[in-house]
Design a protein around this motif. Structure first.
Motif, mmCIF file in Angstrom:
data_model
loop_
_atom_site.group_PDB
_atom_site.id
_atom_site.type_symbol
_atom_site.label_atom_id
_atom_site.label_comp_id
_atom_site.label_asym_id
_atom_site.label_seq_id
_atom_site.Cartn_x
_atom_site.Cartn_y
_atom_site.Cartn_z
ATOM 1 N N GLU A 251 -6.908 3.491 -29.694
ATOM 2 C CA GLU A 251 -7.518 3.475 -28.368
ATOM 3 C C GLU A 251 -7.832 2.054 -27.943
ATOM 4 O O GLU A 251 -8.112 1.188 -28.775
ATOM 5 C CB GLU A 251 -8.811 4.295 -28.354
ATOM 6 C CG GLU A 251 -8.616 5.794 -28.446
ATOM 7 C CD GLU A 251 -9.914 6.557 -28.226
ATOM 8 O OE1 GLU A 251 -11.002 5.906 -28.283
ATOM 9 O OE2 GLU A 251 -9.866 7.778 -27.991
ATOM 10 N N LEU A 252 -7.760 1.818 -26.635
ATOM 11 C CA LEU A 252 -8.184 0.559 -26.041
ATOM 12 C C LEU A 252 -9.415 0.820 -25.183
ATOM 13 O O LEU A 252 -9.579 1.909 -24.635
ATOM 14 C CB LEU A 252 -7.076 -0.031 -25.163
ATOM 15 C CG LEU A 252 -5.857 -0.617 -25.855
ATOM 16 C CD1 LEU A 252 -4.810 -1.006 -24.815
ATOM 17 C CD2 LEU A 252 -6.231 -1.841 -26.683
ATOM 18 N N ALA A 253 -10.256 -0.205 -25.068
ATOM 19 C CA ALA A 253 -11.438 -0.079 -24.207
ATOM 20 C C ALA A 253 -11.004 0.180 -22.767
ATOM 21 O O ALA A 253 -9.857 -0.072 -22.382
ATOM 22 C CB ALA A 253 -12.266 -1.356 -24.279
ATOM 23 N N ALA A 254 -11.919 0.681 -21.961
ATOM 24 C CA ALA A 254 -11.601 1.048 -20.574
ATOM 25 C C ALA A 254 -11.056 -0.131 -19.776
ATOM 26 O O ALA A 254 -10.172 0.027 -18.932
ATOM 27 C CB ALA A 254 -12.832 1.631 -19.887
ATOM 28 N N LYS A 255 -11.569 -1.340 -20.043
ATOM 29 C CA LYS A 255 -11.134 -2.517 -19.309
ATOM 30 C C LYS A 255 -10.672 -3.617 -20.267
ATOM 31 O O LYS A 255 -11.255 -3.788 -21.337
ATOM 32 C CB LYS A 255 -12.271 -3.058 -18.443
ATOM 33 C CG LYS A 255 -12.701 -2.129 -17.311
ATOM 34 C CD LYS A 255 -13.797 -2.778 -16.476
ATOM 35 C CE LYS A 255 -14.230 -1.873 -15.323
ATOM 36 N NZ LYS A 255 -15.301 -2.523 -14.517
ATOM 37 N N PRO A 256 -9.651 -4.385 -19.874
ATOM 38 C CA PRO A 256 -9.214 -5.503 -20.719
ATOM 39 C C PRO A 256 -10.286 -6.591 -20.782
ATOM 40 O O PRO A 256 -11.113 -6.719 -19.877
ATOM 41 C CB PRO A 256 -7.963 -6.037 -19.993
ATOM 42 C CG PRO A 256 -7.543 -4.944 -19.069
ATOM 43 C CD PRO A 256 -8.799 -4.233 -18.677
ATOM 44 N N MET A 257 -10.246 -7.375 -21.833
ATOM 45 C CA MET A 257 -11.131 -8.533 -21.950
ATOM 46 C C MET A 257 -10.755 -9.560 -20.883
ATOM 47 O O MET A 257 -9.644 -9.557 -20.360
ATOM 48 C CB MET A 257 -10.989 -9.153 -23.337
ATOM 49 C CG MET A 257 -11.439 -8.252 -24.476
ATOM 50 S SD MET A 257 -13.231 -8.062 -24.526
ATOM 51 C CE MET A 257 -13.707 -9.696 -25.114
ATOM 52 N N PRO A 258 -11.664 -10.467 -20.543
ATOM 53 C CA PRO A 258 -11.327 -11.523 -19.578
ATOM 54 C C PRO A 258 -10.073 -12.288 -20.008
ATOM 55 O O PRO A 258 -9.936 -12.660 -21.184
ATOM 56 C CB PRO A 258 -12.559 -12.430 -19.604
ATOM 57 C CG PRO A 258 -13.684 -11.500 -19.945
ATOM 58 C CD PRO A 258 -13.091 -10.538 -20.938
ATOM 59 N N GLY A 259 -9.159 -12.501 -19.077
ATOM 60 C CA GLY A 259 -7.931 -13.224 -19.369
ATOM 61 C C GLY A 259 -6.837 -12.404 -20.009
ATOM 62 O O GLY A 259 -5.744 -12.915 -20.263
ATOM 63 N N ALA A 260 -7.115 -11.116 -20.268
ATOM 64 C CA ALA A 260 -6.145 -10.250 -20.928
ATOM 65 C C ALA A 260 -5.597 -9.196 -19.965
ATOM 66 O O ALA A 260 -6.157 -8.962 -18.891
ATOM 67 C CB ALA A 260 -6.767 -9.570 -22.136
ATOM 68 N N VAL A 261 -4.497 -8.576 -20.367
ATOM 69 C CA VAL A 261 -3.915 -7.479 -19.590
ATOM 70 C C VAL A 261 -3.519 -6.351 -20.528
ATOM 71 O O VAL A 261 -3.246 -6.576 -21.711
ATOM 72 C CB VAL A 261 -2.677 -7.931 -18.787
ATOM 73 C CG1 VAL A 261 -3.066 -8.914 -17.702
ATOM 74 C CG2 VAL A 261 -1.608 -8.533 -19.690
ATOM 75 N N TYR A 262 -3.497 -5.135 -19.985
ATOM 76 C CA TYR A 262 -2.945 -3.985 -20.686
ATOM 77 C C TYR A 262 -1.552 -3.729 -20.130
ATOM 78 O O TYR A 262 -1.348 -3.721 -18.910
ATOM 79 C CB TYR A 262 -3.792 -2.733 -20.475
ATOM 80 C CG TYR A 262 -5.136 -2.742 -21.160
ATOM 81 C CD1 TYR A 262 -5.462 -3.689 -22.132
ATOM 82 C CD2 TYR A 262 -6.101 -1.769 -20.848
ATOM 83 C CE1 TYR A 262 -6.695 -3.677 -22.754
ATOM 84 C CE2 TYR A 262 -7.336 -1.750 -21.465
ATOM 85 C CZ TYR A 262 -7.634 -2.705 -22.416
ATOM 86 O OH TYR A 262 -8.867 -2.693 -23.034
ATOM 87 N N ILE A 263 -0.593 -3.516 -21.018
ATOM 88 C CA ILE A 263 0.786 -3.281 -20.605
ATOM 89 C C ILE A 263 1.277 -1.951 -21.177
ATOM 90 O O ILE A 263 1.101 -1.683 -22.365
ATOM 91 C CB ILE A 263 1.709 -4.415 -21.091
ATOM 92 C CG1 ILE A 263 1.275 -5.747 -20.473
ATOM 93 C CG2 ILE A 263 3.171 -4.117 -20.735
ATOM 94 C CD1 ILE A 263 1.978 -6.944 -21.057
ATOM 95 N N ARG A 264 1.862 -1.132 -20.304
ATOM 96 C CA ARG A 264 2.504 0.109 -20.744
ATOM 97 C C ARG A 264 3.957 -0.223 -21.070
ATOM 98 O O ARG A 264 4.773 -0.481 -20.196
ATOM 99 C CB ARG A 264 2.440 1.167 -19.634
ATOM 100 C CG ARG A 264 3.194 2.465 -19.952
ATOM 101 C CD ARG A 264 2.630 3.116 -21.213
ATOM 102 N NE ARG A 264 3.267 4.357 -21.578
ATOM 103 C CZ ARG A 264 4.413 4.480 -22.252
ATOM 104 N NH1 ARG A 264 5.096 3.396 -22.597
ATOM 105 N NH2 ARG A 264 4.868 5.652 -22.582
ATOM 106 N N ASN A 265 4.267 -0.299 -22.346
ATOM 107 C CA ASN A 265 5.615 -0.675 -22.758
ATOM 108 C C ASN A 265 6.642 0.375 -22.356
ATOM 109 O O ASN A 265 6.395 1.582 -22.487
ATOM 110 C CB ASN A 265 5.668 -0.874 -24.277
ATOM 111 C CG ASN A 265 4.934 -2.109 -24.732
ATOM 112 O OD1 ASN A 265 4.710 -3.033 -23.954
ATOM 113 N ND2 ASN A 265 4.568 -2.144 -26.008
#
Length: 342
Positions: free
Chosen positions: A27-41
């Motif tokens: 699982e990933l947290a609801a929001k990305p950390m500052p400066g980060a992104v979530y990517i759906r591969n």
């Protein structure tokens, strides 16, 4: 709300990817950390070094479990604070440890926006950059030189063939089938050699008596020996890998019972030649300029990424794709499509 997904982790060190890894939920947290992104591969890339990574070669002392995979393309799901160059919905390509995953969290600076999430874009990150940077910065290729490329019909080899031709070189490329010979001819390779039908050493010695100026070598073993023994005076041998010795570990620890040979040092000395290693991560400052160069060549139709046509789908088939590549069945970059979870 947390994001649930699946990924491949290495649970035991070794070179048998199928036996050393398993698919787990995370699982990933609801929001990305500052400066980060979530990517759906959507597509992951296969590399010979995938088994080096599960063997702990690139990170000495590492202990399982750890994530696997090097590269992917996908769609941005969410952005952390401070991210401005890309936005949710953008297609991106990236290289980061842990890419064999349905969802990935990475530093936004490592995500490169692309028009479409396609395999051709994926092949640029490791395969294309390796060929472009290694030939220019390490091989220092020059017009009219003779350039030898092993595994020339593979992902990085096919880029190297085309880039060397663009530089005005005479290109020799090795491969393992007649179909690959034809594929190499279409890429502009001057002398494809099917090493299963022709003796590589004897062919090089007979047809290139003055030797080879630059070698782009990724196979090791007998191919490496043939290349070393046919170097020209002032020849440069670039070692980007030793694929033939990855699965049995011989690339890193030597081979018991190997035939005695004249020491490499004196072979190089006798021709004022040099052997130079290349590891992509050591040339990070060159990634941007060379990515721009490669994209320009592709847009202008000067080079064409070679993508293997065999279809693999889902994390469950990543091991199949790796074995397909090691069996020498691929022509070009091997990729795996990652469908949306149901």
């Amino acid at each position: 709300m947390a994001t649930s997904f699946r990924k491949i982790v290495c649970h035991t060190l070794g070179t048998n990817f199928r036996q050393c890894t398993k698919i787990v939920s995370a699982e990933l947290a609801a929001k990305p950390m500052p400066g980060a992104v979530y990517i759906r591969n959507s597509i992951c890339g296969i590399n010979a070094s995938d088994v080096n990574y599960t063997n702990g070669v690139y990170t000495p002392g590492v202990q399982p479990p750890f994530d696997t995979g090097f590269e992917a393309v996908g769609r941005v799901m969410a952005c952390g604070e401070g991210v401005s160059k890309i936005k949710p919905g953008d297609n991106v390509v990236y290289s980061a440890y842990g890419a064999f995953s349905e969802v990935m969290a990475i530093d936004a600076r490592g995500a490169i926006a692309i028009p479409k999430a396609v395999p051709e874009a994926l092949s640029l990150v490791v395969s294309g950059l390796t060929a472009s940077i290694a030939l220019e910065k390490v091989g220092e290729i020059k017009e009219k030189e003779v350039v030898f490329i092993s595994a020339a019909a593979g992902a990085t080899g096919s880029y190297a063939v085309q880039l060397a031709k663009l530089a005005g070189c005479h290109v020799i490329g090795t491969c393992s089938s007649d179909d690959k010979v034809e594929a190499l001819r279409k890429l502009g390779c001057d002398r494809p050699i099917n090493y299963k039908k022709e003796n590589l050493f004897e062919t090089l010695r007979k047809e290139y008596p003055d030797g080879i100026d630059v070698v782009y070598e990724s196979v090791g073993g007998e191919v490496f020996e043939a290349a070393v023994n046919n170097l020209a005076v002032h020849g440069r041998l670039i070692v980007i890998g030793a694929m033939s010795g990855y699965q049995d570990g011989s690339a890193w620890g030597g081979v018991t019972g190997a035939k005695p040979s004249r020491p490499l040092g004196t072979k190089l000395l006798g021709k004022s030649a040099s052997m130079r290693g290349f590891f992509l991560n050591h040339f990070a400052k060159q990634w941007g300029p060379h990515m721009k160069l490669l994209l320009g060549h592709i847009q202008e139709g000067k080079i064409k990424p070679l993508i293997d046509t065999t279809k693999f789908e889902g994390l469950e088939q990543v091991a199949d794709a790796i074995e397909h590549m090691y069996a020498g069945k691929n022509t070009g970059k091997v990729t795996v499509t990652i469908p949306e979870s149901k």
